[in-house]
Motif scaffolding. Structure first.
Motif, PDB file in Angstrom:
ATOM      1  N   GLN A  74       0.830  -1.206   0.000  1.00  0.00           N
ATOM      2  CA  GLN A  74       0.000   0.000   0.000  1.00  0.00           C
ATOM      3  C   GLN A  74       0.868   1.262   0.000  1.00  0.00           C
ATOM      4  O   GLN A  74       0.629   2.190  -0.766  1.00  0.00           O
ATOM      5  N   GLU A  98      -3.126  -4.360  -1.476  1.00  0.00           N
ATOM      6  CA  GLU A  98      -3.883  -3.102  -1.548  1.00  0.00           C
ATOM      7  C   GLU A  98      -3.045  -1.974  -2.160  1.00  0.00           C
ATOM      8  O   GLU A  98      -2.848  -0.926  -1.556  1.00  0.00           O
ATOM      9  N   SER A 126      -4.843   1.550  -2.346  1.00  0.00           N
ATOM     10  CA  SER A 126      -5.714   2.090  -1.294  1.00  0.00           C
ATOM     11  C   SER A 126      -5.157   3.337  -0.610  1.00  0.00           C
ATOM     12  O   SER A 126      -5.891   4.023   0.095  1.00  0.00           O
ATOM     13  N   THR A 152      -7.172  -6.587  -3.014  1.00  0.00           N
ATOM     14  CA  THR A 152      -7.731  -5.292  -3.417  1.00  0.00           C
ATOM     15  C   THR A 152      -9.234  -5.257  -3.177  1.00  0.00           C
ATOM     16  O   THR A 152      -9.896  -6.294  -3.139  1.00  0.00           O
ATOM     17  N   HIS A 153      -9.736  -4.048  -2.989  1.00  0.00           N
ATOM     18  CA  HIS A 153     -11.183  -3.852  -2.933  1.00  0.00           C
ATOM     19  C   HIS A 153     -11.709  -3.308  -4.264  1.00  0.00           C
ATOM     20  O   HIS A 153     -12.871  -2.927  -4.365  1.00  0.00           O
TER      21      HIS A 153
END
Ligand code: ADP
Ligand code: MG
Length: 263
Positions: free
Chosen positions: A107, A185, A188, A216-217
């Motif tokens: 991240q 991520e 993010s 990941t979202h």
């Protein structure tokens, strides 16, 4: 030794290759605690060559820890992890080689602040791979070109945007010629307008056949790039399926609940 059990419901089929690749990362019955917290519970996961696996799940479900065990930033208590048939090395030279073979993008971009962009990308190959400087530099320039930051090569990380820095971090991992790339991520921490420029680089990598594990979202990315979605909750792999199947027809209540919150 016995053939690894193929736990992938998709049979390890890659969209791009159109056929299953050989098992590259194989986790068998992996367990880990942090104190009383059972953070990884009987994890069985096989990542095949050329496959793109997206890992999703609630915060605290063990996604980062799972990634970190694959390049041995975290040790496991029981079970086995092999990369290309080799058990993870314990320490020393083997560990440096492993970290080269298993690229990881976090991240936070964590580039070397006092090195130029070009140096950030050449350092690993020169130190770990014994690549000649001139060769490392020409390869680094190609990679910076590929991720769209070639014109920033002489600058320092702080002079770049977050999206540019993350693309450099990807180029830096690629310079080590990894067998598999882990992304935890990666978008993010980015401002919204920079997310796509990083995802586009990742889609390009996926299309090029890179074996990838992506936490990941970003569901658009999962739908577009993933061969398989792995859903984790409370340290367990609860279910896994092809993206369309998972998003339209989740099986477990925990997955339904999670998707209800994020979609
Ligand atoms: P996720 O990435 O899915 O959010 P993590 O793998 O980061 O989950 O963390 C899973 C759980 O383990 C969380 O409850 C977290 O607080 C805990 N945890 C993570 N790293 C450590 C650590 N080094 N020491 C103690 N607990 C940790
Ligand atoms: Mg995490």
């Amino acid at each position: 030794s016995p053939e690894p059990v193929d736990d992938a419901p998709t049979g390890g089929l890659s969209k791009r290759r159109g056929r299953p690749g050989r098992p590259l990362v194989v986790m068998k019955d992996v367990n880990k605690h942090f104190g009383d917290l059972h953070v990884l519970r009987e994890i069985n996961l096989t990542i095949h060559e050329g496959e793109v696996v997206v890992v999703i799940g609630p915060s605290g479900s063990g996604k980062s820890t799972l990634c970190r065990t694959i390049n041995r930033l975290e040790t496991v208590e029981s079970g086995t992890i092999t990369i290309d048939g080799q058990p993870l090395p314990e320490e020393g030279k083997g560990l440096a080689k492993l970290r080269a073979e298993v690229g990881m993008v976090f991240q936070s971009f964590n580039l070397f602040a006092h090195k130029t962009i070009l140096e950030n990308v050449t350092l690993g190959p020169i130190k770990v791979r014994n690549t000649k400087k001139s060769q490392a530099e020409s390869r680094a320039k190609e990679l910076l070109e590929r991720v769209g930051v070639a014109h920033q090569a002489a600058k320092y990380p702080a002079q770049l945007s977050g999206g540019q820095q993350q693309r450099v971090a990807i180029a830096r991992s690629l310079a080590m010629e990894p067998k598999v790339m882990l992304f935890d991520e990666p978008t993010s921490a980015l401002d919204p307008e920079m997310i796509n420029e990083v995802l586009d680089v990742m889609i390009d990598l996926a299309d090029g056949g890179m074996t990838m594990v992506v936490v990941t979202h970003e569901m658009g990315f999962a739908r577009r790039a993933a061969d398989r979605v792995v859903f984790m909750a409370d340290g367990e792999i609860v279910e896994q399926a092809e993206p369309e199947e998972f998003f339209t027809n989740p099986q477990s209540n925990r997955a339904k609940d999670f998707l209800g919150k994020i979609l």
